[in-house]
Design a protein around this motif. Structure first.
Motif, PDB file in Angstrom:
ATOM      1  N   THR A   1      16.868  71.957  47.374  1.00 48.90           N
ATOM      2  CA  THR A   1      17.455  72.709  48.487  1.00 48.90           C
ATOM      3  C   THR A   1      18.501  71.859  49.174  1.00 48.90           C
ATOM      4  N   VAL A   2      19.651  72.458  49.377  1.00 54.61           N
ATOM      5  CA  VAL A   2      20.731  71.823  50.121  1.00 54.61           C
ATOM      6  C   VAL A   2      21.017  72.685  51.344  1.00 54.61           C
ATOM      7  N   TYR A   3      21.175  72.029  52.483  1.00 62.17           N
ATOM      8  CA  TYR A   3      21.408  72.744  53.729  1.00 62.17           C
ATOM      9  C   TYR A   3      22.876  72.642  54.102  1.00 62.17           C
ATOM     10  N   LYS A   4      23.433  73.822  54.374  1.00 60.74           N
ATOM     11  CA  LYS A   4      24.816  73.892  54.826  1.00 60.74           C
ATOM     12  C   LYS A   4      24.788  74.074  56.347  1.00 60.74           C
ATOM     13  N   CYS A   5      25.287  73.079  57.095  1.00 59.92           N
ATOM     14  CA  CYS A   5      25.217  73.100  58.553  1.00 59.92           C
ATOM     15  C   CYS A   5      26.623  73.194  59.136  1.00 59.92           C
TER      16      CYS A   5
ATOM     17  N   PRO B   1      16.900  69.837  56.951  1.00 59.71           N
ATOM     18  CA  PRO B   1      17.318  70.961  57.788  1.00 59.71           C
ATOM     19  C   PRO B   1      18.310  70.514  58.845  1.00 59.71           C
ATOM     20  N   CYS B   2      19.134  71.483  59.276  1.00 62.89           N
ATOM     21  CA  CYS B   2      20.182  71.215  60.254  1.00 62.89           C
ATOM     22  C   CYS B   2      19.563  71.011  61.644  1.00 62.89           C
TER      23      CYS B   2
ATOM     24  N   GLN C   1      24.398  75.891  63.052  1.00 62.89           N
ATOM     25  CA  GLN C   1      24.098  77.025  62.177  1.00 62.89           C
ATOM     26  C   GLN C   1      23.697  76.487  60.798  1.00 62.89           C
ATOM     27  N   GLN C   2      22.628  77.071  60.289  1.00 61.27           N
ATOM     28  CA  GLN C   2      22.059  76.537  59.050  1.00 61.27           C
ATOM     29  C   GLN C   2      22.067  77.605  57.950  1.00 61.27           C
ATOM     30  N   GLN C   3      22.338  77.152  56.751  1.00 61.26           N
ATOM     31  CA  GLN C   3      22.245  78.012  55.553  1.00 61.26           C
ATOM     32  C   GLN C   3      21.689  77.177  54.418  1.00 61.26           C
ATOM     33  N   ALA C   4      20.544  77.608  53.903  1.00 63.03           N
ATOM     34  CA  ALA C   4      19.890  76.861  52.826  1.00 63.03           C
ATOM     35  C   ALA C   4      20.363  77.392  51.474  1.00 63.03           C
TER      36      ALA C   4
END
Length: 208
Positions: A32-36, A49-50, A55-58
């Motif tokens: 899992t990579v988190y896009k913050c 996690p961000c 704002q977070q998107q996994a």
């Protein structure tokens, strides 16, 4: 974790994937990579996690996905084969009409004829050196008259031999040349007969 600017996003993702791939392979088939996105609008990719104010998107990355199969090589084009030109069947050429070389019975001079069996005729015996033909043996249809009997005429016939196709063609060419010379000097009234003769000779020469 250190925040990266937009220009460093791609480098950060590659570094993160390289650092996380080995430990994750022992536990799962994906990571899992988190896009913050920060409050300032910057994008950050990380393995945790961000923060709460981001704002977070996994994103799930398949680590053991099937390797992409290589594209099949395009089939090589078939070699171009040039068809051999077909040769039209040659029709056998018909020979020219039969011609005969005849010798006169009176003086043995020769002439050409399309008839190998000329009609007999009467000639003075002095011109032939032959014995006279009895009047009783005259060819049917030929009636002797007083002049024939008085002049001692004899019935004679020219002798003819067939010519070879080669001789015939050579003779036809000579006749054509002679006819052309006459045509070039002929008066207008004499030209139709020579022009017809020209057509007849060309028709015969087409077989040579």
């Amino acid at each position: 974790m250190k925040h990266l600017g937009a220009t460093g996003v791609f480098v950060a993702v590659l570094s993160l994937l390289v650092g996380l791939t080995l430990p994750m392979q022992a536990r799962a088939d994906s990571l899992t990579v988190y896009k913050c996105r920060t409050t300032q609008g910057q994008l950050i990719y990380q393995g945790t996690p961000c923060a709460r104010d981001q704002q977070q998107q996994a994103m799930q990355l398949d680590d053991n996905g099937p390797a992409a199969s290589p594209l099949p090589e395009p089939p090589s084009p078939a070699p171009h084969v040039t068809a051999a030109p077909t040769t039209p069947a040659l029709l056998p050429r018909t020979p020219p009409s039969m011609m005969y070389r005849c010798a006169r019975a009176t003086d043995r001079t020769t002439y050409l004829s399309s008839n190998g069996n000329p009609q007999p005729y009467y000639a003075p015996i002095a011109m032939t050196g032959m014995l006279p033909t009895p009047l009783g043996h005259i060819t049917p249809g030929v009636k002797p008259n007083a002049a024939m009997i008085a002049s001692n005429y004899v019935l004679v016939q020219d002798q003819c031999e067939p010519m070879t196709p080669q001789d015939t063609c050579s003779t036809l060419r000579d006749q054509y040349d002679e006819n052309e010379r006459k045509l070039s000097r002929a008066f207008k009234a004499d030209q139709p007969a020579l022009q017809q003769r020209e057509k007849d000779l060309l028709a015969e020469l087409s077989h040579c």
